[in-house]
Each structure stands twice: as structure tokens, then as C-alpha cells.
Scaffold this motif. Structure first.
Motif, mmCIF file in Angstrom:
data_model
loop_
_atom_site.group_PDB
_atom_site.id
_atom_site.type_symbol
_atom_site.label_atom_id
_atom_site.label_comp_id
_atom_site.label_asym_id
_atom_site.label_seq_id
_atom_site.Cartn_x
_atom_site.Cartn_y
_atom_site.Cartn_z
ATOM 1 N N LYS A 36 1.028 -1.419 0.023
ATOM 2 C CA LYS A 36 -0.009 -0.277 -0.088
ATOM 3 C C LYS A 36 0.973 1.041 0.546
ATOM 4 O O LYS A 36 0.243 2.350 0.087
ATOM 5 C CB LYS A 36 -1.151 0.093 0.439
ATOM 6 C CG LYS A 36 -2.377 -1.094 1.099
ATOM 7 C CD LYS A 36 -3.008 -0.797 2.426
ATOM 8 C CE LYS A 36 -4.157 -1.582 2.314
ATOM 9 N NZ LYS A 36 -4.867 -1.690 3.837
ATOM 10 N N ALA A 37 2.027 0.759 1.104
ATOM 11 C CA ALA A 37 2.487 2.013 1.027
ATOM 12 C C ALA A 37 3.279 2.120 -0.706
ATOM 13 O O ALA A 37 3.494 3.277 -1.064
ATOM 14 C CB ALA A 37 4.138 2.167 1.488
ATOM 15 N N GLU A 38 3.704 1.570 -1.615
ATOM 16 C CA GLU A 38 4.052 1.557 -2.614
ATOM 17 C C GLU A 38 3.810 2.585 -3.633
ATOM 18 O O GLU A 38 3.869 3.239 -4.086
ATOM 19 C CB GLU A 38 4.726 0.157 -3.054
ATOM 20 C CG GLU A 38 6.127 -0.351 -2.403
ATOM 21 C CD GLU A 38 6.658 -1.569 -2.820
ATOM 22 O OE1 GLU A 38 5.901 -1.876 -3.424
ATOM 23 O OE2 GLU A 38 8.214 -1.750 -2.971
ATOM 24 N N PHE A 50 13.455 6.575 -1.318
ATOM 25 C CA PHE A 50 12.535 5.603 -0.245
ATOM 26 C C PHE A 50 12.985 4.220 -0.227
ATOM 27 O O PHE A 50 12.575 3.603 -0.791
ATOM 28 C CB PHE A 50 10.775 5.719 -0.480
ATOM 29 C CG PHE A 50 10.841 7.285 -1.072
ATOM 30 C CD1 PHE A 50 10.550 8.125 -0.456
ATOM 31 C CD2 PHE A 50 9.540 7.368 -1.311
ATOM 32 C CE1 PHE A 50 10.918 9.816 -0.789
ATOM 33 C CE2 PHE A 50 8.957 8.451 -2.009
ATOM 34 C CZ PHE A 50 10.022 9.293 -1.318
ATOM 35 N N LYS A 51 12.893 4.161 1.153
ATOM 36 C CA LYS A 51 13.833 2.565 1.726
ATOM 37 C C LYS A 51 12.414 2.550 2.495
ATOM 38 O O LYS A 51 12.377 2.613 3.436
ATOM 39 C CB LYS A 51 15.352 2.800 2.461
ATOM 40 C CG LYS A 51 16.236 3.145 1.099
ATOM 41 C CD LYS A 51 16.686 2.494 0.141
ATOM 42 C CE LYS A 51 17.366 3.257 -0.753
ATOM 43 N NZ LYS A 51 17.331 2.680 -2.048
ATOM 44 N N LEU A 52 11.321 1.141 2.037
ATOM 45 C CA LEU A 52 10.226 0.982 3.177
ATOM 46 C C LEU A 52 11.282 -0.796 3.762
ATOM 47 O O LEU A 52 11.156 -1.304 2.686
ATOM 48 C CB LEU A 52 8.690 0.618 2.182
ATOM 49 C CG LEU A 52 9.026 1.479 1.039
ATOM 50 C CD1 LEU A 52 7.981 0.968 0.426
ATOM 51 C CD2 LEU A 52 8.160 3.229 2.024
ATOM 52 N N TYR A 53 10.539 -0.429 5.561
ATOM 53 C CA TYR A 53 10.910 -1.172 5.700
ATOM 54 C C TYR A 53 9.373 -1.384 6.514
ATOM 55 O O TYR A 53 8.625 -0.990 7.449
ATOM 56 C CB TYR A 53 11.602 -0.690 7.485
ATOM 57 C CG TYR A 53 12.821 -0.975 6.335
ATOM 58 C CD1 TYR A 53 14.085 -1.782 6.250
ATOM 59 C CD2 TYR A 53 13.369 0.833 5.954
ATOM 60 C CE1 TYR A 53 14.775 -1.439 6.402
ATOM 61 C CE2 TYR A 53 14.241 0.860 5.911
ATOM 62 C CZ TYR A 53 15.183 -0.627 5.932
ATOM 63 O OH TYR A 53 16.487 0.701 5.106
ATOM 64 N N GLU A 54 8.783 -2.655 7.024
ATOM 65 C CA GLU A 54 7.322 -2.844 7.007
ATOM 66 C C GLU A 54 7.176 -3.173 9.433
ATOM 67 O O GLU A 54 8.632 -4.251 9.345
ATOM 68 C CB GLU A 54 7.631 -4.695 6.419
ATOM 69 C CG GLU A 54 5.899 -4.771 6.580
ATOM 70 C CD GLU A 54 5.295 -5.810 5.805
ATOM 71 O OE1 GLU A 54 4.268 -6.361 6.330
ATOM 72 O OE2 GLU A 54 5.548 -6.304 5.636
ATOM 73 N N PHE A 55 6.859 -2.446 9.472
ATOM 74 C CA PHE A 55 7.003 -2.227 10.822
ATOM 75 C C PHE A 55 5.969 -1.905 11.667
ATOM 76 O O PHE A 55 4.792 -1.331 10.724
ATOM 77 C CB PHE A 55 7.413 -1.770 11.412
ATOM 78 C CG PHE A 55 7.512 -0.434 12.201
ATOM 79 C CD1 PHE A 55 8.489 -0.052 12.922
ATOM 80 C CD2 PHE A 55 7.245 0.427 11.375
ATOM 81 C CE1 PHE A 55 7.863 1.413 13.376
ATOM 82 C CE2 PHE A 55 6.210 1.611 11.613
ATOM 83 C CZ PHE A 55 6.556 2.310 13.041
#
Length: 275
Positions: A36-38, A50-55
């Protein structure tokens, strides 16, 4: 500059991200749902920043896992904005039996910040806590820092927002000599989806008063002001409203409260085997 920003896909956090695009080379974005963030962030230029990390702030084990990945990839961090938060029904618990309001608004960010301290110290980082004037509705109760016996949604939220102020104060006190600066702020009463997870009565109050709320873009101005202003021109540990230093309530001024909150938070996480 390398920036950590929580709550970046909606509301104030989204507007803060937009306002900082030209201010940072890399954005570390912990998010609940990467897919969803992407999709939400796809319209941005320089998507490679942007470097996304699931948390999930409510799931402390996911916060620890994300922080471990971030530490491996980024040994130096310059700016951290603990923006995400939420309002939940009084008494609601997370998967560890901790109060949800306490966990999402304070302990999750405390764990993330605590785990990233080596990188923050190396970067002589600025840490910004998004608090609220709602902190004036709260008290500091040493016998229930974890809010385990608070049944009121509003009271729990106010006390959690007080903790944001105290955390910034204690960060400045403990690590100011190592170059860290920390600040807290009130963004204003912002018209967003905030409060959507709380009880019907609180939702009704929020809806009834939203006519007088400001936009998320306006609400992000204080975060952007603190992020972009040279730390030497700000008061380390200070609380800011409308881009000006303001005194919080008496509980928020207390150095002993700040120290007690820090120690309670560490002990809670130690018992869970997370630090």
C-alpha cells in the motif's frame, strides 16, 4: 541527509515527506503495509530515495526487526521524526497485553529510537516527537505509567502525548553531550482520518469539531520548521507550538518524570526480551 519518518503515507506525515523531499537524500520509511505504501508513494519523483521497512508500532517485535534491518543498512542517521500515532478505545490491548494507546504513541517509537541510538549518535541526529496540546489533559502517574488502568480514550491519549514531550526531554538530557538534539511539537488540530480506530463517542466528538480543524499540509508546518531549522537556534528538549517555544504543562517540565518514563520503558522492553 538520511531521514527516518514514521507515518509517512497519510496526514501530517505524508505532507512532511513532501516538504522534505529536497532536504534529504534518503528516506527510511517504516510502514505497516509495504504494498500500500508503494502505491501511495508511486507518484513521487526520485522514488529511489525511499527505503521501506515493514513494521507496526502496535507489534513491538516487528519494530525490533525493522530497526535491526535499518541498523545494518544505515550506520549513520541525521534526522528522525516520530510522527505516527493513533487514538484507541480506552483499555484496548496489543498482542503483548500492553495498552494500545501507550504502545502505539510511545513505546513503539521508544523502541525504534532506542535501537537506532548508535546510528543517531554517529549522525549527531535531530529527533522530533510529534506530540499535541492534548497532553494538557493528561497527568503523570508513577503507579500506572503503562496506562493499564486508564479506561478513558481521551485521558489515555493525553497522557501518551505527554510522554512524547518527556521522551524528547530525556533524549536531550541523556545524549545531548553526544550531539543529539530532540524536540517535541504540537501540529495543531488537523483534519485527517485520525481517530478512526477509537470508540463511537470519541469519533462523534472529532467529527463535530472538524469544521474548525486545519489541513494536514498546515499541520506539517511545525514539523518542517523543526526539521529544517539549525539546532543551534532551537532549545534542546523544547516543546514547540506554531514554530515557537512553549512551556508544556507542569508534568511535561519535570526532569524526574522524564527519567522515570525512560526507565519504565526500558524495563518493560527488557521484560519482553526486546532490548
Amino acid at each position: 541527509m538520511i531521514t527516518v519518518l514514521t507515518g509517512s503515507t497519510s496526514g501530517i506525515g505524508y505532507e512532511t515527506l513532501k516538504g522534505l523531499l529536497d532536504h534529504s537524500e534518503v528516506f527510511i520509511l517504516p510502514v505497516r503495509n509495504i504494498e500500500k505504501a508503494e502505491s501511495k508513494l508511486a507518484k513521487f519523483p526520485n522514488r529511489e530515495k525511499f527505503k521501506l521497512y515493514e513494521f507496526d508500532l502496535a507489534d513491538l517485535e516487528s519494530v525490533k526487526a525493522a530497526s535491526e534491518k535499518i541498523n545494518k543498512e544505515f550506520p549513520k542517521i541525521d534526522l528522525m521524526i516520530n510522527n505516527a500515532g493513533g487514538m484507541f478505545p480506552g483499555g484496548k490491548k496489543n498482542n503483548k497485553g500492553l495498552d494500545m494507546t501507550f504502545t502505539v504513541n510511545h513505546l513503539g517509537h521508544f523502541l525504534l529510537t532506542h535501537q537506532l541510538l548508535p546510528s543517531l549518535i554517529k549522525g549527531k541526529a535531530k529527533v522530533i516527537q510529534v506530540s499535541s496540546e492534548a497532553h494538557r489533559l493528561g497527568k503523570f502517574r508513577s503507579n500506572d505509567i503503562g496506562l493499564s488502568s486508564v479506561s478513558s480514550t481521551i485521558t489515555a491519549y493525553g497522557e501518551a502525548k505527554l510522554y512524547n514531550i518527556l521522551m524528547a526531554k530525556e533524549l536531550a538530557n541523556r545524549y545531548g553531550n553526544e550531539g543529539i538534539t530532540a524536540f517535541s511539537l504540537h501540529p495543531g488540530a488537523v483534519k485527517t482520518a485520525f481517530g478512526s480506530e477509537t470508540d463511537p463517542i470519541t469519533k462523534a466528538i472529532i467529527r463535530a469539531t472538524q469544521l474548525f480543524f486545519i489541513s494536514a499540509q498546515k499541520g506539517a508546518e511545525n514539523s518542517l520548521f523543526l526539521a529544517k531549522t539549525d539546532s543551534t537556534k532551537l532549545k534542546n528538549g523544547g516543546y514547540y507550538v506554531r514554530k515557537k517555544l512553549k512551556s508544556p504543562n507542569s508534568a511535561g517540565l519535570s526532569a524526574s518524570n522524564a527519567e522515570e518514563l525512560w526507565e519504565f520503558s526500558e524495563k518493560t522492553l527488557e521484560k519482553l526480551g526486546l532490548i
